[in-house]
Scaffold this active site. Structure first.
Site, short mmCIF file in Angstrom:
data_model
loop_
_atom_site.label_atom_id
_atom_site.label_comp_id
_atom_site.label_asym_id
_atom_site.label_seq_id
_atom_site.Cartn_x
_atom_site.Cartn_y
_atom_site.Cartn_z
N CYS A 1 -6.44 4.05 -0.65
CA CYS A 1 -6.34 5.52 -0.70
C CYS A 1 -7.65 6.16 -0.27
O CYS A 1 -7.63 7.26 0.30
CB CYS A 1 -5.92 6.00 -2.07
SG CYS A 1 -4.15 5.78 -2.34
N CYS B 1 -7.76 4.09 -5.25
CA CYS B 1 -7.89 2.67 -4.86
C CYS B 1 -8.53 2.60 -3.47
O CYS B 1 -8.65 3.62 -2.77
CB CYS B 1 -6.53 1.98 -4.88
SG CYS B 1 -5.48 2.43 -3.48
N ASN C 1 2.86 8.72 -7.93
CA ASN C 1 3.06 7.33 -7.49
C ASN C 1 4.54 6.98 -7.54
O ASN C 1 5.29 7.45 -8.40
CB ASN C 1 2.19 6.35 -8.28
CG ASN C 1 2.31 6.46 -9.79
OD1 ASN C 1 2.64 7.51 -10.32
ND2 ASN C 1 2.05 5.37 -10.48
N GLU D 1 6.74 3.59 -7.37
CA GLU D 1 6.69 2.12 -7.38
C GLU D 1 7.99 1.53 -6.84
O GLU D 1 8.95 2.26 -6.56
CB GLU D 1 6.39 1.64 -8.80
CG GLU D 1 5.01 2.12 -9.25
CD GLU D 1 4.59 1.60 -10.61
OE1 GLU D 1 5.44 1.05 -11.35
OE2 GLU D 1 3.39 1.77 -10.93
N GLU E 1 -1.87 9.77 -4.37
CA GLU E 1 -2.65 10.43 -3.31
C GLU E 1 -1.94 10.32 -1.97
O GLU E 1 -1.89 11.28 -1.19
CB GLU E 1 -4.04 9.80 -3.17
CG GLU E 1 -4.89 9.81 -4.41
CD GLU E 1 -4.69 8.57 -5.29
OE1 GLU E 1 -3.54 8.21 -5.58
OE2 GLU E 1 -5.71 8.00 -5.69
N1 THU Z 1 -2.20 4.46 -8.62
C1 THU Z 1 -2.19 5.69 -8.02
O1 THU Z 1 -1.16 6.32 -7.84
N2 THU Z 1 -3.39 6.19 -7.62
C2 THU Z 1 -4.59 5.58 -7.79
O2 THU Z 1 -5.61 6.14 -7.41
C3 THU Z 1 -4.67 4.26 -8.42
C4 THU Z 1 -3.38 3.67 -8.85
C5 THU Z 1 -0.91 3.92 -9.07
C6 THU Z 1 -0.41 2.72 -8.34
C7 THU Z 1 0.53 2.10 -9.36
O3 THU Z 1 1.79 2.75 -9.24
C8 THU Z 1 -0.08 2.48 -10.69
O4 THU Z 1 -1.00 3.51 -10.43
C9 THU Z 1 -0.78 1.34 -11.39
O5 THU Z 1 -1.66 0.72 -10.55
#
Ligand code: THU
Length: 130
Positions: A91, A88, A44, A46, A57
């Site tokens: 995704c 999520c 991830n 941010e 993902e």
């Molecule tokens: N996040 C992911 O990378 N994948 C997921 O399946 C759910 C959430 C990340 C997004 C954000 O950077 C952090 O987790 C907290 O929500």
């Protein structure tokens, strides 16, 4: 001997270390095996403008696409905690785009416990154009 799912979990766990998540502190890693048998990783990423953050993902899928992969055979989502990190909603739709009914979506927790689901289980009655 290690099977390819175990290897994929380890690649996803290694990707967690590169997660850029200063806002949530939640380091997610992903690794996928594509139809070309290659492995692609993501984490991830941010952003100070929170909605611009990208999930692990989505990063792995982008890596697959730019390298010429077309389909996801298996995708691992490695959670930093004792609970699974199910993809999520957005995704799920992104994974669906490059999946078929054989695609395995493998969630792993920080202890390496796993749960595997299909895209139909994760995203029933999905939107598609054709
Ligand atoms: N996040 C992911 O990378 N994948 C997921 O399946 C759910 C959430 C990340 C997004 C954000 O950077 C952090 O987790 C907290 O929500």
């Amino acid at each position: 001997m290690k099977d390819d799912t175990q290897t994929l979990i380890e690649v996803a766990q290694k990707a967690q270390a590169f997660s850029y998540s200063p806002y949530s502190g939640f380091k997610v890693g992903s690794a996928l095996q594509a139809d070309n048998n290659e492995t692609y990783a993501g984490c991830n990423v941010e952003n100070a403008a929170y909605p611009l953050g990208q999930c692990a993902e989505a990063s792995a899928i982008s890596a697959m696409i730019v390298a010429g992969g077309k389909k996801i055979s298996k995708i691992v989502i490695a959670s930093p905690i004792d609970k699974f990190c199910p993809p999520c909603g957005g995704c799920r739709q992104k994974i669906k785009e490059f999946s078929d009914s054989d695609t395995q979506i493998i969630m792993s927790d920080k202890n390496g416990r796993t749960k595997t689901l299909s895209i139909a289980e994760l995203l029933p009655f999905a939107f598609e154009l054709d």
